[in-house]
Design a protein around this motif. Structure first.
Motif, mmCIF file in Angstrom:
data_model
loop_
_atom_site.group_PDB
_atom_site.id
_atom_site.type_symbol
_atom_site.label_atom_id
_atom_site.label_comp_id
_atom_site.label_asym_id
_atom_site.label_seq_id
_atom_site.Cartn_x
_atom_site.Cartn_y
_atom_site.Cartn_z
ATOM 1 N N THR A 1 96.614 47.361 3.089
ATOM 2 C CA THR A 1 96.826 46.329 4.104
ATOM 3 C C THR A 1 98.296 45.928 4.215
ATOM 4 O O THR A 1 98.788 45.657 5.307
ATOM 5 C CB THR A 1 95.920 45.109 3.836
ATOM 6 O OG1 THR A 1 96.041 44.210 4.925
ATOM 7 C CG2 THR A 1 96.279 44.396 2.542
ATOM 8 N N ARG A 2 99.013 45.894 3.101
ATOM 9 C CA ARG A 2 100.441 45.525 3.193
ATOM 10 C C ARG A 2 101.242 46.607 3.919
ATOM 11 O O ARG A 2 102.162 46.309 4.679
ATOM 12 C CB ARG A 2 100.997 45.272 1.798
ATOM 13 C CG ARG A 2 100.392 44.007 1.188
ATOM 14 C CD ARG A 2 101.271 43.383 0.154
ATOM 15 N NE ARG A 2 100.665 42.145 -0.303
ATOM 16 C CZ ARG A 2 101.318 41.136 -0.835
ATOM 17 N NH1 ARG A 2 102.624 41.212 -0.985
ATOM 18 N NH2 ARG A 2 100.689 40.063 -1.225
ATOM 19 N N LEU B 1 99.988 48.590 6.183
ATOM 20 C CA LEU B 1 99.607 48.485 7.600
ATOM 21 C C LEU B 1 100.354 47.363 8.297
ATOM 22 O O LEU B 1 100.825 47.503 9.428
ATOM 23 C CB LEU B 1 98.098 48.254 7.710
ATOM 24 C CG LEU B 1 97.218 49.445 7.326
ATOM 25 C CD1 LEU B 1 95.773 49.012 7.152
ATOM 26 C CD2 LEU B 1 97.312 50.532 8.389
ATOM 27 N N ASP B 2 100.469 46.230 7.609
ATOM 28 C CA ASP B 2 101.130 45.080 8.235
ATOM 29 C C ASP B 2 102.644 45.241 8.310
ATOM 30 O O ASP B 2 103.319 44.481 9.010
ATOM 31 C CB ASP B 2 100.777 43.798 7.468
ATOM 32 C CG ASP B 2 99.316 43.421 7.668
ATOM 33 O OD1 ASP B 2 98.711 43.873 8.643
ATOM 34 O OD2 ASP B 2 98.772 42.677 6.826
#
Lengths: 376, 82
Positions: free
Chosen positions: B59-60, B62-63
């Motif tokens: 997720t990091r 992706l963000d």
């Protein structure tokens, strides 16, 4: 009663636990609720041991029929004392206080619901149902009241260089993730130029559905047989229904733009990816999750949501309600560990989530981020 | 795997996702520069990248993706290239 949480949840669905607590005045449970029978229904459950004031929240819907039966009156008594008096016109979450001195003298708590407007659908609406019904109970929760905080609780992680005042709206809004209940916040992010990838960003996620999803780790979402493609009421766009938990969301595809089977195939790829990301975000706890109800939410229900979220990690929920006399629009405050409450001037109308109060959403997010600057 | 090879592979992915042949990939190219590049298209791009390179972006990662250059850097790091 869960002594750790001081919480009892009675689920009136067919697979729920209400058999242990329903006494007189109930029909057999249906898949998601149990109807009351006649004009009085009784519950009994063990008294919690911890001496404190408690809250009780009823999640229910009334039997109403046009002008003939526009509402159901409901009086609630705990151990013989009235604790609530309501007129129920729609699906609601009703909150009432239960002082300790009402329950401390008995080992079991007796709750009586009086609903004098119970009626038979066959006589009211012509539906061939001869039962005498008033209210369909989905859940009753019994919680210890939350003590106000004297100091800020642990906060979510922010890197040292972040200054919420200086963040451009696009970057600011990327620090948040929507959990529903509708797509208003997801659209506010889009208006700011922020396009975070979120499972529930454009979903209709009523609280019971969201709680079930969180508790089940969204298991099964995205399996092709669990995806139902429907057409919206205005016949203009497709909607995707998740049959596992009941989430409903926009694929943003107009009728005629794509074949429903193509949408199903696409969602079967997207949903497992987004599910994985949401679980990582909950565990990682570096974002703030935003949630608004379509109706005012009683705090104990929101605390259930916080508890379900924090089973994943030390994450924070920003709960949005409409401004009131004590809390002007834009105000954000800590309620308890993991829960911020923000106040907005107005929500977008239910039929048009695009007509949102963008400046106020941005202001709330900025203030929420400011409150969380204490390193975790 | 070299960055040149990654850009070539990404070009194919972008053409498939946007159904356009005239997208010229460069490091600073971002969603603002390509009509229709919203979160849905972003997911399609990521899924195609994960499938092609047999990697998973957390997720990091992706963000942190603000443009094509960021995506190439993440792919390079996760495939041990560069």
């Amino acid at each position: 009663m869960d002594e750790r949480d001081g919480e009892l949840v009675i689920d009136f669905g067919r697979s729920g636990n209400s058999d242990a607590y329903r006494r007189a005045g109930w029909y057999e449970p249906e898949p998601r609720h149990s109807w009351t029978q006649g004009q009085e229904s009784t519950l009994e459950f063990p008294r919690p041991n911890f001496p404190a004031d408690y809250s009780m929240v009823l999640e229910l819907g009334p039997f109403v029929w046009k002008d003939t039966l526009p509402a159901q009156r409901l009086m609630v008594f705990v151990n013989g004392s009235e604790v609530g008096n309501f007129v129920v016109r729609e699906v609601s979450a009703l909150e009432m206080g239960v002082p300790w001195d009402l329950i401390e003298g008995r080992e079991w708590v007796e709750v009586i619901f009086r609903h004098p407007d119970a009626a038979k659908p066959v006589a009211t609406s012509g539906v061939p149902d001869h039962r005498e019904i008033a209210l369909a109970f989905e859940a009753v929760t019994f919680f210890r009241k939350v003590e106000p905080l004297s100091a800020p609780p642990e906060a979510y992680a922010l890197s040292a260089g972040d200054d919420p005042e200086m963040l451009p709206p696009e970057q600011l809004m990327m620090r948040f993730e929507s959990l529903g209940e509708n797509c208003e916040f997801g659209l506010a992010q889009r208006r700011c130029g922020a396009e975070p990838l979120g499972l529930l960003r454009f979903a209709s996620a009523p609280l019971p559905v969201l709680l079930a999803g969180l508790r089940g780790r969204f298991e099964g979402m995205g399996e092709p047989q669990q995806i139902d493609i429907q057409i919206s009421n205005n016949h203009q766009e497709y909607l995707v229904v998740d049959k596992c938990f009941g989430f409903l969301y926009h694929p943003w595809v107009l009728v005629g733009e794509a074949d429903p089977e193509d949408i199903r195939r696409r969602e079967a790829k997207r949903l497992p990816f987004l599910r994985r990301k949401l679980i990582e975000d909950l565990e990682d706890a570096s974002k703030i999750f935003a949630y608004r109800g379509m109706h005012r939410l009683p705090q104990p229900l929101v605390l259930r949501l916080v508890a379900a979220m924090r089973a994943y990690g030390p994450t924070t929920l920003l709960w949005i309600e409409q401004q009131d006399g004590q809390h002007p629009a834009g105000t954000v405050e800590w309620i308890t560990t993991g829960l911020l409450k923000g106040y907005i001037d107005r929500f977008a109308p239910a039929e048009n989530a695009h007509a949102l109060s963008l400046d106020c959403w941005v202001s709330i997010c900025r203030n929420a981020l400011k409150l969380g600057r204490t390193p975790r | 795997m070299s960055e040149t090879e990654i850009y070539a592979a990404l070009g194919e992915i972008f053409r498939d996702v946007f159904l356009k042949d005239d997208i010229e990939l460069r490091p600073e190219l971002s969603a603002k520069d390509v009509a229709g590049w919203d979160s849905f298209k972003q997911i399609d791009i990521i899924l195609a990248v994960e499938e092609k390179y047999r990697i998973k972006l957390n997720t990091r990662e992706l963000d942190s993706l603000n443009n094509v250059g960021d995506l190439v850097r993440v792919i390079t790091a996760k495939t041990g290239g560069g």
